[in-house]
Scaffold this motif. Sequence first.
Motif: not given
Length: 213
Positions: A201-207, A171-178
């Motif tokens: 899982a819930a946090e990953l969906v939100a991210a 959840k903390d590193n997927i921002q590079i996929l924006k």
Amino acid sequence: MGRIDREQLKLYLVTDSTGMDEETFLRKTEAAIRGGATIVQIREKEKSTREYMELAGKVHEITARYKVPLIVDDRIDVAMAIGAEGVHLGQSDMPVSVARRIVGGKMIIGATTKTVQQAKEAYESGADYLGVGAIYPTTTKVKTVLTSVDTLRSICEAVPIPANAIGGLNKDNIQILKGVPIAGICVVSAIMKAEDPEKAAAELVAAFEELNH
């Protein structure tokens, strides 16, 4: 609509039972689905065929209850034996075209691709979706070659089937996929190693949903 809906790929859980007993493994897998995993791939590199089949059958009972597709990594025989919804093939596994001939038209086939050329070949051979990566180095016991975000973007643009990013994502590193038109993210450790897989899982969906706003 094809054999898989793009929405079903949003949070793609790849299982890893390493170091846990069966009960814990099944509990974590179910918790992840409750938390928002939309598709599950069972991946077992060490088990015998019979062990793999038995465990996959138990996972399928869970996924079926939640109406989530179950994909079996690599093993078409296991997927067919337990009536799984699909199979996922890497570059060293059976070619997609051969797999499609064996499983027929109904079963979902996913393919791991790392280049635009591989992506086009997989699509032309009958793949329904792609897993692209590894975006980051991973801790799982699979050989990983890193894929750049630019390559991921090029793959998404080169083929009409949905593509997911995989490899060391959390959840903390997927921002590079924006801004990259992926259908979803595939995760292993971010859920399987979490103390609370449902929350993870819930946090990953939100991210992931943040990426698309």
